[in-house]
Design a protein around this motif. Structure first.
Motif, PDB file in Angstrom:
ATOM      1  N   ALA A   1       1.106  -7.562  -2.014  1.00 51.24           N
ATOM      2  CA  ALA A   1       0.073  -7.978  -2.961  1.00 51.24           C
ATOM      3  C   ALA A   1      -0.013  -9.498  -3.084  1.00 51.24           C
ATOM      4  CB  ALA A   1       0.336  -7.346  -4.324  1.00 51.24           C
ATOM      5  N   GLU A   2       1.146 -10.146  -3.097  1.00 54.62           N
ATOM      6  CA  GLU A   2       1.156 -11.598  -3.300  1.00 54.62           C
ATOM      7  C   GLU A   2       0.587 -12.369  -2.096  1.00 54.62           C
ATOM      8  OE1 GLU A   2       5.421 -10.200  -2.315  1.00 54.62           O
ATOM      9  OE2 GLU A   2       3.705  -9.536  -3.540  1.00 54.62           O
ATOM     10  N   ASP A   3       0.386 -11.667  -0.965  1.00 59.98           N
ATOM     11  CA  ASP A   3      -0.150 -12.328   0.221  1.00 59.98           C
ATOM     12  C   ASP A   3      -1.677 -12.396   0.237  1.00 59.98           C
ATOM     13  OD1 ASP A   3       2.373 -12.742   1.186  1.00 59.98           O
ATOM     14  OD2 ASP A   3       2.366 -10.995   2.506  1.00 59.98           O
ATOM     15  N   ALA A   4      -2.317 -11.775  -0.749  1.00 62.80           N
ATOM     16  CA  ALA A   4      -3.782 -11.736  -0.750  1.00 62.80           C
ATOM     17  C   ALA A   4      -4.384 -13.139  -0.650  1.00 62.80           C
ATOM     18  CB  ALA A   4      -4.286 -11.028  -2.015  1.00 62.80           C
ATOM     19  N   VAL A   5      -3.771 -14.088  -1.351  1.00 67.82           N
ATOM     20  CA  VAL A   5      -4.343 -15.440  -1.402  1.00 67.82           C
ATOM     21  C   VAL A   5      -4.195 -16.185  -0.081  1.00 67.82           C
ATOM     22  CG1 VAL A   5      -4.051 -15.678  -3.892  1.00 67.82           C
ATOM     23  CG2 VAL A   5      -2.189 -16.346  -2.343  1.00 67.82           C
ATOM     24  N   ASN A   6      -3.429 -15.629   0.851  1.00 70.27           N
ATOM     25  CA  ASN A   6      -3.210 -16.312   2.125  1.00 70.27           C
ATOM     26  C   ASN A   6      -4.263 -15.958   3.172  1.00 70.27           C
ATOM     27  OD1 ASN A   6      -0.841 -17.453   1.084  1.00 70.27           O
ATOM     28  ND2 ASN A   6       0.364 -15.638   1.664  1.00 70.27           N
ATOM     29  N   HIS A   7      -5.286 -15.209   2.756  1.00 74.15           N
ATOM     30  CA  HIS A   7      -6.295 -14.759   3.703  1.00 74.15           C
ATOM     31  C   HIS A   7      -7.690 -15.151   3.240  1.00 74.15           C
ATOM     32  CE1 HIS A   7      -3.309 -12.320   5.871  1.00 74.15           C
ATOM     33  NE2 HIS A   7      -2.845 -11.975   4.675  1.00 74.15           N
ATOM     34  N   ASP A   8      -8.582 -15.253   4.191  1.00 73.26           N
ATOM     35  CA  ASP A   8      -9.990 -15.537   3.904  1.00 73.26           C
ATOM     36  C   ASP A   8     -10.672 -14.198   3.635  1.00 73.26           C
ATOM     37  OD1 ASP A   8     -12.446 -16.717   3.630  1.00 73.26           O
ATOM     38  OD2 ASP A   8     -12.779 -16.978   5.784  1.00 73.26           O
ATOM     39  N   ILE A   9     -10.888 -13.877   2.372  1.00 67.96           N
ATOM     40  CA  ILE A   9     -11.335 -12.544   1.978  1.00 67.96           C
ATOM     41  C   ILE A   9     -12.517 -12.620   1.015  1.00 67.96           C
ATOM     42  CG2 ILE A   9      -9.092 -11.427   2.305  1.00 67.96           C
ATOM     43  CD1 ILE A   9      -8.593 -11.767  -0.703  1.00 67.96           C
ATOM     44  N   PHE A  10     -13.283 -11.528   0.940  1.00 68.47           N
ATOM     45  CA  PHE A  10     -14.344 -11.433  -0.071  1.00 68.47           C
ATOM     46  C   PHE A  10     -13.923 -10.563  -1.252  1.00 68.47           C
ATOM     47  CE2 PHE A  10     -15.380  -8.040   3.006  1.00 68.47           C
ATOM     48  CZ  PHE A  10     -15.466  -6.930   2.165  1.00 68.47           C
ATOM     49  N   GLY A  11     -12.789  -9.875  -1.108  1.00 66.50           N
ATOM     50  CA  GLY A  11     -12.299  -9.052  -2.206  1.00 66.50           C
ATOM     51  C   GLY A  11     -10.910  -8.537  -1.922  1.00 66.50           C
ATOM     52  N   ALA A  12     -10.258  -8.040  -2.985  1.00 61.74           N
ATOM     53  CA  ALA A  12      -8.904  -7.491  -2.844  1.00 61.74           C
ATOM     54  C   ALA A  12      -8.738  -6.323  -3.791  1.00 61.74           C
ATOM     55  CB  ALA A  12      -7.857  -8.559  -3.132  1.00 61.74           C
ATOM     56  N   LEU A  13      -7.857  -5.402  -3.411  1.00 59.56           N
ATOM     57  CA  LEU A  13      -7.591  -4.206  -4.211  1.00 59.56           C
ATOM     58  C   LEU A  13      -6.104  -4.117  -4.522  1.00 59.56           C
ATOM     59  CD1 LEU A  13      -8.525  -1.446  -5.425  1.00 59.56           C
ATOM     60  CD2 LEU A  13      -8.054  -0.441  -3.174  1.00 59.56           C
ATOM     61  N   PHE A  14      -5.786  -3.959  -5.805  1.00 58.61           N
ATOM     62  CA  PHE A  14      -4.410  -3.780  -6.265  1.00 58.61           C
ATOM     63  C   PHE A  14      -4.305  -2.455  -7.017  1.00 58.61           C
ATOM     64  CE2 PHE A  14      -5.435  -8.363  -6.489  1.00 58.61           C
ATOM     65  CZ  PHE A  14      -4.575  -8.836  -5.495  1.00 58.61           C
ATOM     66  N   GLN A  15      -3.078  -1.891  -7.026  1.00 56.95           N
ATOM     67  CA  GLN A  15      -2.819  -0.653  -7.775  1.00 56.95           C
ATOM     68  C   GLN A  15      -1.993  -0.994  -9.006  1.00 56.95           C
ATOM     69  OE1 GLN A  15      -3.624   2.564  -5.895  1.00 56.95           O
ATOM     70  NE2 GLN A  15      -3.697   3.418  -7.951  1.00 56.95           N
ATOM     71  N   TYR A  16      -2.365  -0.362 -10.153  1.00 55.47           N
ATOM     72  CA  TYR A  16      -1.744  -0.725 -11.445  1.00 55.47           C
ATOM     73  C   TYR A  16      -1.551   0.538 -12.280  1.00 55.47           C
ATOM     74  CZ  TYR A  16      -1.741  -3.255 -16.056  1.00 55.47           C
ATOM     75  OH  TYR A  16      -1.458  -3.777 -17.312  1.00 55.47           O
ATOM     76  N   PRO A  17      -0.295   1.031 -12.415  1.00 55.00           N
ATOM     77  CA  PRO A  17       0.925   0.693 -11.709  1.00 55.00           C
ATOM     78  C   PRO A  17       0.811   1.021 -10.213  1.00 55.00           C
ATOM     79  CG  PRO A  17       1.385   2.000 -13.678  1.00 55.00           C
ATOM     80  CD  PRO A  17      -0.080   2.068 -13.442  1.00 55.00           C
ATOM     81  N   THR A  18       1.768   0.533  -9.431  1.00 51.44           N
ATOM     82  CA  THR A  18       1.719   0.745  -7.994  1.00 51.44           C
ATOM     83  C   THR A  18       1.990   2.205  -7.659  1.00 51.44           C
ATOM     84  OG1 THR A  18       4.074   0.350  -7.607  1.00 51.44           O
ATOM     85  CG2 THR A  18       2.624  -1.585  -7.682  1.00 51.44           C
ATOM     86  N   THR A  19       1.727   2.571  -6.411  1.00 56.39           N
ATOM     87  CA  THR A  19       1.912   3.964  -6.018  1.00 56.39           C
ATOM     88  C   THR A  19       3.366   4.402  -6.137  1.00 56.39           C
ATOM     89  OG1 THR A  19       1.328   5.608  -4.339  1.00 56.39           O
ATOM     90  CG2 THR A  19       2.261   3.525  -3.548  1.00 56.39           C
ATOM     91  N   SER A  20       4.313   3.440  -6.046  1.00 55.57           N
ATOM     92  CA  SER A  20       5.729   3.775  -6.211  1.00 55.57           C
ATOM     93  C   SER A  20       6.189   3.598  -7.651  1.00 55.57           C
ATOM     94  CB  SER A  20       6.585   2.922  -5.265  1.00 55.57           C
ATOM     95  OG  SER A  20       6.385   1.539  -5.515  1.00 55.57           O
TER      96      SER A  20
END
Length: 963
Positions: A205-224
């Motif tokens: 999840a913390e790597d999202a900012v390291n990419h050239d993206i138009f959007g991101a998806l996070f899970q809350y809470p995570t699947t685990s």
């Protein structure tokens, strides 16, 4: 066996057929006489081209009685093993409140209603959906919510689509998904991205900012199970001008800070654990919320508050210009259904429990997770995370032994990762269950006491939810969530809303192309059996043998009925089926080195979902003209097929045509497309005029979706559930949807999923299974024949008073007809909308309005309506024609007549002032038959423009109720 006994058994076998088909033999005879034919077969010969009639009868078997059918299906269901499920991953055991189970899920007043396109007679379910939206807004902390989507994974795919539309990172073409998002969601979103040509990046999840993206998806809470403060992650994504999307667990949001408060742009998830059974994967309603700034890009339907003619608050579907039936290929998505019945169940669950009741359930779930975690850690068991809401992931080198002990005790854990297993507790978990979990994980004799651990947890408090993420604001403060907590009050609230809605249990719903036919009680009974209702979709296959048998039999019957070679039951709506079918075509071309084939020919008369689905499959749409008779213009088709030959992917065509006729050139159309290397996609909307008489595979098409909620009797549920399986010829079979969690046999391993569960809305498949079983080969054909008889009789009688726009061979129609109101409109000023609203005063839902031609009504009586009900509808239409003629003659003015004031409510008719050119009694009881079964609309004509200009999509303020 004696002849008498044999005859008696045959009559019993045919008993269900007789009950499903509305007209009696005497009524059939009368209708045939009116049509001047001597038999049903003579009418079929006149109507259906001989070249496409089946040479052999169906082979789905003889019809079975209701008793035989349910007895056999119960024996099949008993082969399912209903283990205690701790698998989680978006699906949880839940308690369906019995007042909701009996009075909503099992009530035809709720499950047979149609999509609320006529809102004056749909105010009940519209209020319930507004409750759903209000609940969504409160829990997510955002500005605008939809009235539900198909499931969590497809909602996530829609979030990606929204992100691309609204993101200011216009040059970016990548969408980021955190690797702790549910596996099935990654699968579905990846499939959607592939069609759009987007790049998917899955990573920490913390790597999202390291990419050239138009959007991101996070899970809350995570699947685990980890509860993480994603505020900084969201801000980081937004700093790149990208859109931050969060898939959230709805129950956790009673205790966790709303994702909207953490900065999220989109929040989505499944409402399943709010009182909807797991059902081996569905149907379940997804919630979806976003910022007000993105309202024009919101997928799905939105319920909004407007005003009626008398100034009263009235509800309606808002901002429909975003949808596929208007924008077609430019629509936000191809979704033409929500999961209304399930959204209503979830909303009622929230209403019944109220904010405090829901919070108590959530706290109890979390406390059990704390107790389990405390006990395990005390015994040296390693947990992957230090935070959780309901899910613990155990790191173990004895995983296999633990899982074996669990299975032996009838318990399922999630086992996705090597050396780890996860346990998700739910509202059904008890103290005895926690003890059993200790026994399984630690072995018996562990010495742990649940009571002692609970006391310890209570004394020391819990830190498993970070203090910064503890919810501190009030939710569900509206009176609707704080007024109906006794069963008496809840029962009356449900009934009050139900009474506002016209459903199939009140009168014929004659919507052309939507096939609102009988949903027999015997077909509905199995969906609430625990053996079908309580299975997790990711349980081991050996625990779902009953489902596999039922699905296998249904698959084989649909293969026989369609003339195809294989069927996928995964798509959970007709539009989703279109999408899956087009993906199969696209992958087929790619497998042959023809990836450049991307042109889809679509007749101008097509359903709006066709171009919207083609756009979702990144196809270039070329529209084919229709001639003056409504048929595909063959000259134009040949020219365009020739023009795009090298790049032709497919044609999407509906049969019988959208205009309600059997086009004579259908085989030639298929041949032309095939000659140019394309595939034929046949829209299955009108299969009710094919079953047993012809079939798409026999005609020459390559793939179709089937609306099981039309032809095969799954009820429409007020605008969902739906099931849209696809049938394909053998060369397309390898390219049907698979699933990353549960492999679907017969498809390529690399194929992505289109729905969250491997078999889509599996819990309602027994409805279609039972329908086919009880009708048998003979009954299915009879149903098609009687649909044609009823439609032609209706057409014959209405043609004495109205022009019928299109007819086929021998002046016949298929299963529906189109009444042209444009000449009357030109003479009188009375619109098709006025006629639709006036029909409400006669106790009828309007037919399909202004589709496929503006200014018309498309009417489909189905085989389930008796001649008496059809005659009652004809009487209403003829009476309305008389009212229009009074306007034409000048007896009534265009401003003062019962059509422009329709519909008439009790309050309107009994009001103090009455300055109308017609009397009050006539307003409400225009023909004697209405008085026998009067249905009162609860609001007058709704102002659509006001509602869109003053958009309110949550429950009205408390002051409104005080007023």
């Amino acid at each position: 066996m004696s002849n008498a006994k044999s005859l008696e058994q045959l009559e019993q076998k045919q008993d269900f057929i007789r009950r499903h088909i509305g007209p009696s033999p005497e009524q059939v005879s009368d209708m045939l006489s009116a049509l001047e034919v001597s038999s049903v077969q003579e009418l079929i010969d006149q109507t259906v081209p001989a070249s496409i009639r089946l040479e052999q009868p169906l082979t789905v078997g003889q019809s079975r009685t209701e008793v035989e059918t349910l007895s056999y299906l119960k024996s099949v269901a008993s082969k399912n093993k209903v283990f205690k499920s701790y698998i989680g991953q978006g699906y949880h055991p839940t308690h369906v409140p019995h007042v909701i189970l009996r009075n909503v899920l099992e009530n035809p007043g709720w499950y047979t209603a149609y999509t609320p396109y006529q809102p004056e007679i749909a105010q009940g379910r519209l209020e319930s959906l507004l409750n759903f939206q209000t609940m969504t807004l409160d829990l997510t902390g955002l500005d605008l919510a939809s009235a539900s989507l198909l499931d969590e994974s497809t909602a996530a795919a829609e979030a990606m689509g929204l992100a691309k539309r609204v993101s200011k990172a216009k040059k970016a073409n990548a969408f980021f998904i955190a690797d702790d998002v549910h596996t099935q969601t990654i699968d579905v979103v990846t499939t959607r991205a592939e069609q759009f040509g987007f790049e998917i990046i899955v990573g920490k999840a913390e790597d999202a900012v390291n990419h050239d993206i138009f959007g991101a998806l996070f899970q809350y809470p995570t699947t685990s199970g980890e509860v993480v403060d994603i505020t900084d992650l969201i801000a980081g994504v937004q700093s790149k001008k990208a859109i931050a999307c969060v898939a959230a667990d709805i129950m956790s949001l009673l205790l966790l800070k709303a994702p909207g408060k953490l900065g999220a742009d989109v929040v989505l998830g499944s409402a399943q654990r709010f009182g909807v059974p797991m059902g081996y994967g569905g149907p379940h309603a997804a919630f979806f919320a976003t910022r007000d700034a993105y309202k024009r890009s919101l997928p799905g339907r939105i319920i909004g508050v407007s005003k009626d003619r008398l100034g009263n608050d009235a509800l309606r579907m808002a901002m429909q210009t975003r949808e596929q039936h208007i924008r077609r290929d430019k629509a936000n998505s191809n979704i033409c259904t929500a999961q209304v019945l399930l959204a209503n169940m979830a909303a009622f669950y929230a209403v019944y429990h109220g904010p405090q009741g829901l919070k108590t359930i959530a706290q109890r779930i979390h406390r059990f997770a704390d107790i389990l975690a405390t006990g395990l850690k005390a015994k040296g068991i390693a947990l992957k995370h230090s935070t959780w809401f309901d899910t613990l992931t155990v790191v173990s080198d004895s995983k296999d032994d633990v899982i074996a002990r669990a299975i032996a005790k009838g318990v399922n854990f999630a086992t996705n990762h090597e050396g780890e297993y996860s346990i998700s507790v739910s509202e059904t978990t008890t103290r005895a269950d926690i003890t059993e979990l200790f026994d399984i994980i630690l072995g018996e004799g562990h010495g742990l006491s649940v009571d002692a651990i609970a006391a310890d947890v209570e004394a020391n408090g819990s830190e498993s939810i970070p203090a910064s993420l503890v919810r501190d604001d009030e939710v569900l403060t509206h009176p609707n969530f704080n007024s109906y907590h006794s069963e008496t009050d809840m029962l009356r609230y449900i009934k009050r809303l139900e009474s506002k809605d016209l459903s199939l249990n009140h009168s014929m719903i004659s919507l052309g192309s939507c096939t609102m036919k009988l949903n027999a009680t015997a077909e509905m009974i199995p969906i609430t059996w625990p053996e079908f209702a309580n299975l997790h979709p990711f349980c081991p296959l050996d625990q779902a043998q009953g489902y596999q048998i039922m699905i296998g039999e249904l698959h084989d019957w649909l293969v026989n009925i369609t003339g195809y070679d294989a069927v996928s039951l995964q798509p959970n709506s007709g539009a989703q089926g279109e999408y899956a079918g087009l993906i199969a075509i696209r992958k087929y071309h790619e497998s042959r080195g023809d990836a450049h084939r991307n042109v889809c020919l679509i007749p101008s008369s097509a359903h709006g979902t066709n171009p919207a689905s083609a756009q979702m499959a990144s196809m270039k749409i070329v529209v084919v003209n229709c001639d003056k008779n409504g048929n595909v213009d063959m000259v134009d088709l040949k020219a365009k097929a020739e023009e795009v030959s090298e790049n032709l992917s497919c044609i999407m065509i509906t049969y019988p045509s959208t205009h309600g006729v059997y086009e004579e050139t259908i085989r030639e159309i298929c041949d032309i497309i095939h000659e140019h290397g394309g595939q034929v996609y046949m829209d299955g909307a009108n299969m009710n005029a094919q079953v047993g008489v012809t079939s798409p595979g026999f005609i020459g098409s390559d793939v179709s979706h089937l609306n099981l909620h039309k032809t095969f009797c799954i009820p429409h549920g007020g605008g969902g559930p739906g099931v849209g399986p696809i049938g394909v010829k053998s060369h397309l079979a390898p390219f049907m949807p698979n699933h990353s969690v549960i492999n679907v046999p017969g498809t390529n391993i690399g194929n992505g999923a289109v729905s969250a569960a491997p078999y889509g809305s599996a819990a309602i498949l027994p409805i279609s299974w039972a329908y086919i079983t009880m009708m048998g080969s003979e009954g299915l054909k009879q149903a098609t024949e009687m649909a044609i008889v009823n439609a032609n009789y209706l057409t014959h009688e209405l043609s004495k008073h109205f022009p019928i726009l299109y007819r086929g061979r021998n002046n016949r129609v298929a299963h529906e007809c189109i009444v042209d109101l444009r000449p009357l409109k030109e003479l009188s000023g009375i619109t098709e909308m006025d006629v639709a609203k006036r029909l409400q005063d006669y106790g009828f839902h309007s037919p399909t309005m202004s589709f496929p031609v503006a200014g018309t009504l498309m009417i489909e009586p189905t085989e389930s309506e008796s001649k008496g009900e059809i005659d009652r509808f004809i009487e209403a239409m003829v009476s309305i024609k008389g009212e229009i003629e009074k306007v034409i003659s000048g007896e009534w003015s265009i401003e003062n007549n019962p059509l422009v004031f329709a519909p008439h409510t009790q309050g309107d008719v009994l009001g103090n002032e009455w300055n109308r050119a017609y009397d009050r009694f006539y307003a409400a009881f225009p023909v004697p038959a209405v008085a026998k079964n009067k249905f009162w609309p609860t609001v007058t004509r709704i102002d659509d423009v006001y509602g869109d200009r003053n958009l309110v999509c949550s429950c009205p303020a408390v002051e409104t109720y005080r007023d």
